[in-house]
Structures are given as C-alpha cells and as structure tokens.
Scaffold this motif. Structure first.
Motif, PDB file in Angstrom:
ATOM      1  N   GLY A   1       0.812  -1.204   0.000  1.00 46.19           N
ATOM      2  CA  GLY A   1       0.000   0.000   0.000  1.00 46.19           C
ATOM      3  C   GLY A   1       0.846   1.255   0.000  1.00 46.19           C
ATOM      4  O   GLY A   1       1.904   1.316   0.636  1.00 46.19           O
ATOM      5  N   THR A   2       0.399   2.265  -0.740  1.00 44.88           N
ATOM      6  CA  THR A   2       1.101   3.557  -0.783  1.00 44.88           C
ATOM      7  C   THR A   2       0.092   4.672  -0.590  1.00 44.88           C
ATOM      8  O   THR A   2      -1.112   4.502  -0.832  1.00 44.88           O
ATOM      9  N   VAL A   3       0.584   5.801  -0.169  1.00 44.67           N
ATOM     10  CA  VAL A   3      -0.258   6.979  -0.028  1.00 44.67           C
ATOM     11  C   VAL A   3       0.553   8.199  -0.452  1.00 44.67           C
ATOM     12  O   VAL A   3       1.710   8.345  -0.068  1.00 44.67           O
TER      13      VAL A   3
ATOM     14  N   THR B   1       5.023   5.588   6.509  1.00 42.43           N
ATOM     15  CA  THR B   1       3.655   5.321   6.054  1.00 42.43           C
ATOM     16  C   THR B   1       2.600   5.901   6.979  1.00 42.43           C
ATOM     17  O   THR B   1       1.673   6.603   6.526  1.00 42.43           O
TER      18      THR B   1
ATOM     19  N   GLN C   1      -0.067   8.980   6.119  1.00 40.73           N
ATOM     20  CA  GLN C   1      -1.517   8.824   6.197  1.00 40.73           C
ATOM     21  C   GLN C   1      -2.139   9.929   7.050  1.00 40.73           C
ATOM     22  O   GLN C   1      -3.134  10.553   6.662  1.00 40.73           O
TER      23      GLN C   1
ATOM     24  N   TYR D   1      -5.013   3.761   2.163  1.00 38.70           N
ATOM     25  CA  TYR D   1      -4.017   3.956   1.117  1.00 38.70           C
ATOM     26  C   TYR D   1      -4.680   4.616  -0.099  1.00 38.70           C
ATOM     27  O   TYR D   1      -5.883   4.486  -0.315  1.00 38.70           O
TER      28      TYR D   1
END
Length: 859
Positions: free
Chosen positions: A99-101, A202, A206, A216
């Motif tokens: 997962g990326t944001v 991360t 977020q 994400y």
C-alpha cells in the motif's frame, strides 16, 4: 550535364551572395528540427520514467484519475481501506502487494517559511517511502524516514534550496501543517521530471495527507514469475469484486504519456507555427536574392541564349542553384536543430527538469522533414526569378545589365494586390459584424491571410508613395546624401517592397498581439472596477485550494469586516425539460458574494439564490432548457446526494468575471455534501472595516505568513498581476517571433549587399567626382533605414488593424475596451530604424572599401 555544370559554377561564383539566404534556410530548418527533436526527446524521457515507476499492476481508489492524480476537491486524496492489500494478496499470481499513499495538493516550506515547490511549474509530491519508490530513488545521505519527526527529500530540491540533514521543513495540507526534520536525501536514478518529492513514513503520511491511518491511495502489485500483467489485472479485479481502478503498468504509462503528449503537442505545434512564419519571411529573402542575381546576370544569360541555350535550360539552371542552396542550408539546419534541441534541454535543466542527452531522440522522419521542407520552400521561392530568367532574350547580351521592367506584369500585380487587400479588408469588416465570436474568428482568419497576401503583392506599388513620404520626413535633413538614399530605395520598388514585406510580417504579428493584450488588460481592469466590490482577494497562483487553517487565519485578521468563501464543484443537472447535463460546474459561496461581485441579472435578485435550496442559472442555459424563475432543477452533487433546487435568479451570460457561473450557497451545498467531502475554497474575498483598508491589508499578509502558497491582493495588485501575466505571455511570443525578425534583418542585409554589387560602377563614379567614404556609408545606411521603416509602417498598420478586429470579437465575450499601446508601437517603429542601421553595417563597410578605379572598370 552542361546545365548542371553551369549551375554549379554560378553557385560557387556567387557563394558569398547566397550565404545569407542559406542562413535563413538554416535558421528555419533548425527551428523545425529542433522542435521535433526536443519534443520527441521529452516524450522518450517521460516514457522511460513512467515505465520505470509503474508497478506490474496498480490498484487506485475510486475517484482517482487514470494518471494517478489523486487530489479531490476537499484537498485530500481518495483512499481505500488497508484491508484491500490483504484481499489483493490472496489473488492468484500475486507475488507481493504494498500500500502507498501520496498527494500533490500540498505545500512544503522551509524554516524561513519559504516555499520549496518547483518554480518551473512541476508538482510537489508528498508520499510514503516504499519499495516501488526505491526502484527509482537511491538514498545518497542519511536514512529513510522511520518516525513522525523525519522526512526525506530528493537531492535536486535539497541542492536548489540548500537543505541539509537535520533542517526543519513544514508540510501544509488540508489536514494541517506537519513539521519534520530532514533525515535523508535521495538521488533520482531516472530523469527528474521537475518535481519536488518528499517522503514520510507510512503512518505519518496517512495522518498528514488524509487525516487518518489504515488507508491507502494506491496498492502496487508485483506479479509472480510467469504471470503476465494482463492476467494479474484480471485476477486482482476478480478478487476485489469491483469498486476500484485496476491498471497494468502499460495502461498507467500510456495514460501518463497521453497527458504529457497532449501538453507537448501544444508546445510542438506552437513552435512549428513560428518556424512557419520564419519560413515565410525567408521566402522573400530567397526571392529577392535570386531576382537580383538574375538581374545582374542579364547580359550573361542573354549571351547563353545567343549561343543556343533554351529558355528551359536557363530556367532549370537557376532552379538547380536554388536546389543547391536549399540542400546546403537544410543539411546545416538539421545539424543546428539537434544543437538547438540540446540547448533547450539544458535550459529545462536550469529550470529544474533534468533531461539527459542519453535520451536524445532523432527519429528518421525529423531530418527528412527538415530537408524536404527546406529544399521545397527554397525551390518554390526561386521559381518566379527562374521563370523571369527564362524570358531573357538573346538581345539582352547587347544591353547593359539589368532586365527591363515588365509594365504589364506590374499593372497586373497592382490590380491583384488591390483586389486581395480589398477582400481582406471586407473579411475583417465581416468579422467585426459577426454575431458570435466563433463565426467572427473564421472571417478574422480569412481577413488576416488575404490582407497579408494583398499587402505583399501591392508592396511595390506602395513603396513609391511611402518611401517618398518617409524620405521627406527622415532623409531630406541629410541633404544630397539623403536624396540619393531615397532614390536608391525607389530605384527598384519591387525589391524594396519584397524586402519591406519580410520585416512587415513579423512586426504585423507583434502589433496585433500588442493591441489584443493591451485591450484585454484594459477591459479586465474596467470590469474589475465596475463589478468587484471587495477590497482584497486571497488565492493561490499555482491553483492550490485554500486550506481550512488558512481560511480561519484570514477571518481572524484585524481590521477585516467580512470574509466571503468561494467554492467550486461539479454536479449532474436534470432540468424541467427532462434533459440531464453531466458534470456541470456549480459555484457555492457565502451570501455576501452578491456584494463582492456585482453580477448583472436579467430576472430575479442574485441575493435570493443564496436562500436555502435555491440557486441561479445564466441566461443562455435558461433559454436552452426552458428555465424560469421558480423552476426546479434536480442537482446530483458529485460527492453528495441529490437536491431539488429552486431557480431564484437568472444572470446575464455576457459577464466577463464568472461568465456562465451558476450559484448556490455554501449552506445549501453543506446540506447535501458530507462535511468530510466538502470542497475547499478556491478564493476568499475580504472587505476591510471603513477606514481600515491599509491596516487590514497588512494584517492579512501577516495572517498568511505561514502559508506562502497564497497571495493577498487588493484591486491594484490584482490588476498589476493580470497585466504581468499577459505581459509574460506576450514576451514569450515576441521571443519566438524574433526568429522571423532576424531572418527579415538578414533579408535587408542581403538586399543591400547585392545592391552594392549591382551599383559597383556607379559607386566608383560617385567616389571619383567627390563623394567621400563617410558620405557613401551614410547613404547606404539611410537607404537601409528607410526600407526598414517602410516595412515597419506597413507591418504596424496592418497589425493594428488585425488587433482592432480581434478586439471586436473579444467584445462579444465582454471585453469591450479597445486600447492601442502607442508606447509599444512607437518603440517598435523607432527600433526598426536601428534595425536598418544595424543591417547596413557590413554592406556600407564593404562599399566604403571599394577601390575607385577597379569599381569604375567593372562591367
């Protein structure tokens, strides 16, 4: 074979006279090839970048775009729950899922509150450090962020702003301002696209970008060995059961490339347009060069005809010379074009977009296009002089050099020129009489083309009268030398007309754009004075939405009486006629906006549109859909539910500011759109308490000191900013037009140089009877000045006519003021005289160095 040998001999014998024409071809071809190589290289660079940064399959949250731009109207990126990563991990063929944001709706500042965003217009990206980023970034110092107080920055941004490990920066988002210290610096292993990139851990990313953890914006999916991207996409889509955007690496790359190519296409065709103008100007230079060479070789051509050469052979001989000129100029132009492309890449590097020459892309079509274009244009330009050469009779061998003028051809030319100019004038008149800007634009285009061609054709006819007037004003004060300069300019009106026409084209475009730009500024200024009732406007020059924290800071500023918020969103409108308008813009503002912007209404009162469940529409929309006061429109808000809004006002569609806007209140919008999805403000309007304008202005600037992405402007500042924006655009266009003007200057130089050669014996006789070198040089300089002023007078007059017509079309869109920028027009006219002086330097110097006896002995 004999014709080819003759052509080669003549070409080499007159290579000095051909040089400037070759330079004109070279410059034009170089501009075309340089543009093609530069845009192809940019596309190659970005293709490699997108291919390197895309994972095998990318899963994006609902609402994100195909290119991965994830910022919504509320300033936060659309997100998906972290549980999606686990769901994807269970799909067949998945090796890993991460997962990326990230978000681009951010502003990053240093400890001095200065923005760290790129000045080149590139994006500012803040996201979490992940394995996909590690493929294209290499940590060169420090370490990746591991806690909330750490951030990593790309090396280019660090170098540009002098950031070092331990320095504090602030990340401003819709959630708030997050402060951290630089823990690491990472180098790009691929081309830097001009972005400023910051990485957080991360969880911090977020909280900072979205305001919550466990979500994400994207999931990067890696395929197991032997699984294709297409199969992986199918498996992941099945596992998620819809609701998300799933794309292969190629689909992501293609979507990004499409956006880049659309942007580069605008640049490409704009630059090619200016190259076309330079080619057009070069045509006159080539025509003049070959016309003068043919005239000077009249006796030689007559002798060739007397000993048996046919018209066709003479014609072909001149065209072969033009072919040789085109080939030489085009070959050199292709090479210069590659050099120009490299120069543009270096310029982009200075602006922050580092393009590697390793990616230099020269496809086979580029040199072919350059060669074909250069050769074809040169040969076509030489056709008329070649045809004239073919008409030289054997009896010309018995006459002095110089072909006699064709009176019949001159009369036909004059009639054709007058008819074309008249047709152009009629088209321009019809453009001003058009009912719509679209219809008028067609007539304007026809009028510009016809009037330009007409002026070019009728130029020799105008040369006699205009040069005499200019001579009486400018040259007579120089006595006999001035009179001789005037007569030299009048000696060959066709040559003077063609030389002046080359300069006329570039200056006509400059004058037209100057009139349009000045009229736009004057019209907008008048509209601001008439319509805007607020004291201050707060906005971002880069399009950033205004964060809630900045809004509160503005409202809390001392001396401010009221603040009006202004939001913008989209909705689907279902009107009383049963039709649905998809993705229609609707503006939500506070009721005080009716005081801040005096919008003309054709029915009702705009203030009533801000009542609960009410709205306004503009006049054209109301007519198209049968809407009257009291009509109900079903408005399905993009990020909310459907409302039944009553039309309380119908505004004029002819407004300049907010033209075509449809209004409702922020309270109404808030009733149907959840608070977490409410769009951020695009603008804020602030009014000061009576007599407190200066204090409120200072207080607003102080209040926004922590938010450098926003500007506070009073009406004077706003007008100045508008003027600067249009001025910058015009300056860029003038810079591109400079190529055409440079080619025109070469034309003046070439005309004078060939004219000096043509008059060698005459110059020798004048020197023998007492004309000094100084007087001779002055005579040639004055001749050049009057030719340049002739071209400037025609160009500026023609351009102002075009500009005035274009302004009449703008008046149909509400820009009603015609303003002629006389200082600019005057400066260009005076500058043209200096252009003439500059162009005459080398021809005058060469004439002054002639040996008197040798000159008299010249045949």
């Amino acid at each position: 074979m004999t014709v080819l040998k003759t052509s080669m001999r003549n070409f080499l014998a007159h290579k000095g006279r051909m040089a400037l024409s070759a330079v004109a071809v070279l410059l034009s071809v170089a501009f075309v090839c340089g543009t093609l190589v530069f845009t192809d290289t940019m596309n190659t660079t970005f293709d490699k970048l997108f291919a390197a940064t895309a994972s095998d399959v990318t899963v994006s949250a609902k609402g994100s775009s195909d290119t991965g731009e994830t910022t919504a109207d509320n300033g936060k990126p659309p997100v998906m729950p972290a549980s999606v990563v686990d769901e994807i991990g269970t799909a067949d063929g998945v090796k890993s899922a991460e997962g990326t944001v990230f978000s681009t709706s951010v502003t990053v500042i240093d400890a001095d509150k200065d923005s760290l965003s790129p000045t080149s217009g590139g994006p500012t990206i803040v996201g979490n450090w992940n394995s996909n980023e590690a493929r294209t970034m290499k940590i060169s110092s420090g370490s990746a962020p591991k806690s909330a107080d750490q951030v990593m920055v790309d090396a280019d941004t660090a170098d540009k702003h002098g950031l070092e490990l331990g320095d504090e920066i602030g990340i401003i988002t819709a959630v708030g301002t997050h402060r951290a210290n630089v823990s690491g610096i990472a180098d790009f292993t691929v081309t830097n696209p001009g972005a400023a990139i910051f990485y957080l851990d991360t969880e911090t990313a977020q909280r900072t970008l979205v305001g919550e953890t466990g979500v994400y914006t994207n999931v990067n999916v890696t395929a197991a060995p032997g699984v294709s991207d297409a199969q992986l996409k199918k498996n992941v889509t099945t596992a998620l059961d819809g609701g998300y955007k799933v794309q292969t690496a190629k689909e992501v790359a293609d979507a990004n490339a499409e956006d880049v190519q659309a942007f580069m296409g605008v640049i490409k065709y704009a630059m090619l347009g200016f190259a076309g103008i330079a080619f057009l100007v070069g045509v006159f230079l080539i025509i003049n060069t070959f016309s003068m060479l043919v005239a000077q070789r009249t006796r030689e051509i007559g002798l060739m005809r007397a000993i048996g050469s046919s018209r066709r052979q003479v014609n072909r001989s001149v065209l072969i010379e033009a072919l040789l000129l085109g080939v030489v100029g085009s070959v050199l132009g292709v090479g210069a074009g590659v050099g120009l492309a490299v120069g543009l890449m270096k310029l982009m590097g200075a602006m922050g977009m580092n393009l590697s020459t390793d990616d230099l892309t020269v496809v086979w079509t580029t040199p072919v296009v350059g060669l074909v274009l250069g050769v074809v244009v040169t040969v076509l330009a030489a056709y008329l002089p070649a045809r004239r050469a073919g008409k030289v009779s054997p009896m010309a061998a018995l006459r002095d050099a110089g072909a006699p003028a064709d009176a019949r051809a001159g009369a036909v030319r004059a009639v054709a020129g007058v008819l074309l100019t008249g047709a152009g004038g009629l088209a321009l008149y019809l453009a001003t009489a058009a009912d719509t800007a679209g219809d008028g634009a067609l007539w304007l285009g026809a009028g510009v083309v016809l009037s330009l061609i007409g002026f070019v054709v009728v130029g020799p006819l105008l040369a006699g009268a205009v040069v005499r007037v200019l001579g009486a004003i400018v040259l007579r004060m120089f006595g006999p030398v001035g009179r001789m300069a005037e007569r030299n300019a009048l000696r060959n009106p066709r040559r003077t007309g063609a030389t002046g026409a080359a300069l006329m084209i570039g200056l006509a475009l400059v004058a037209c754009l100057s009139v349009v730009g000045s009229s736009m500024v004057a019209s907008a200024t008048e509209e601001l004075d008439k319509s805007v009732g607020t004291d201050f406007i707060v906005q971002s020059d880069t399009g950033q939405l205004i964060t809630p924290q900045a809004v509160e800071a503005v409202k809390a500023a001392d001396g401010v009486d009221r603040v009006t918020e202004y939001k913008w969103t989209k909705a689907d409108f279902t009107t009383p006629d049963g039709k649905t308008s998809k993705d229609t813009a609707i503006t939500a503002a506070d009721p005080t906006y009716a005081q801040d912007l005096r919008v003309e209404t054709v029915a009702g009162d705009l203030a009533d549109a801000y009542r609960p469940d009410s709205m306004s529409v503009h006049e054209e929309y109301a007519k198209d859909h049968g809407i009257e006061l009291g009509s109900k429109i079903a408005v399905d808000f993009r990020d909310g539910s459907t409302a039944q809004l009553t039309v309380r006002a119908i505004t004029s569609s002819e407004a300049v500011i907010d033209q075509g806007a449809m209004y409702t209140s922020i309270d109404t919008l808030a009733t149907y759109v959840p608070a977490e999805r409410m769009p951020l403000d695009m603008l804020l309007f602030a009014s000061a308490q009576d007599g407190e304008e200066a204090a409120a202005y200072a207080a607003l600037k102080t209040a926004l000191d922590d938010y450098p992405q926003y500007s506070v402007r009073d009406q004077t500042d706003y007008k100045e900013a508008l003027k600067d924006q249009i001025g910058q655009l015009l300056n860029m266009i003038y810079g591109l037009l400079a190529l055409a003007i440079i080619v025109a200057i070469l034309g003046v130089v070439n005309t004078l140089a060939l004219s000096v050669v043509e008059r060698t014996r005459e110059i020798g006789l004048m020197r023998a009877i007492g004309l000094s070198r100084r007087q001779l040089r002055r005579m040639i300089r004055l001749e050049s000045v009057v030719i340049a002023l002739f071209g400037a007078l025609l160009g500026l007059g023609l351009g102002m006519g075009w500009g005035a017509t274009a302004q009449q079309l703008l008046a149909l869109e509400g820009l009603n003021v015609l303003e002629i920028p006389w200082p600019t027009i005057g400066a260009v006219f005076v500058g043209s005289a200096f252009v003439g002086l500059f162009a005459a330097l080398i021809p005058a110097f060469r004439a002054g160095r002639m040996n008197v006896l040798n000159a008299i002995a010249t045949e």
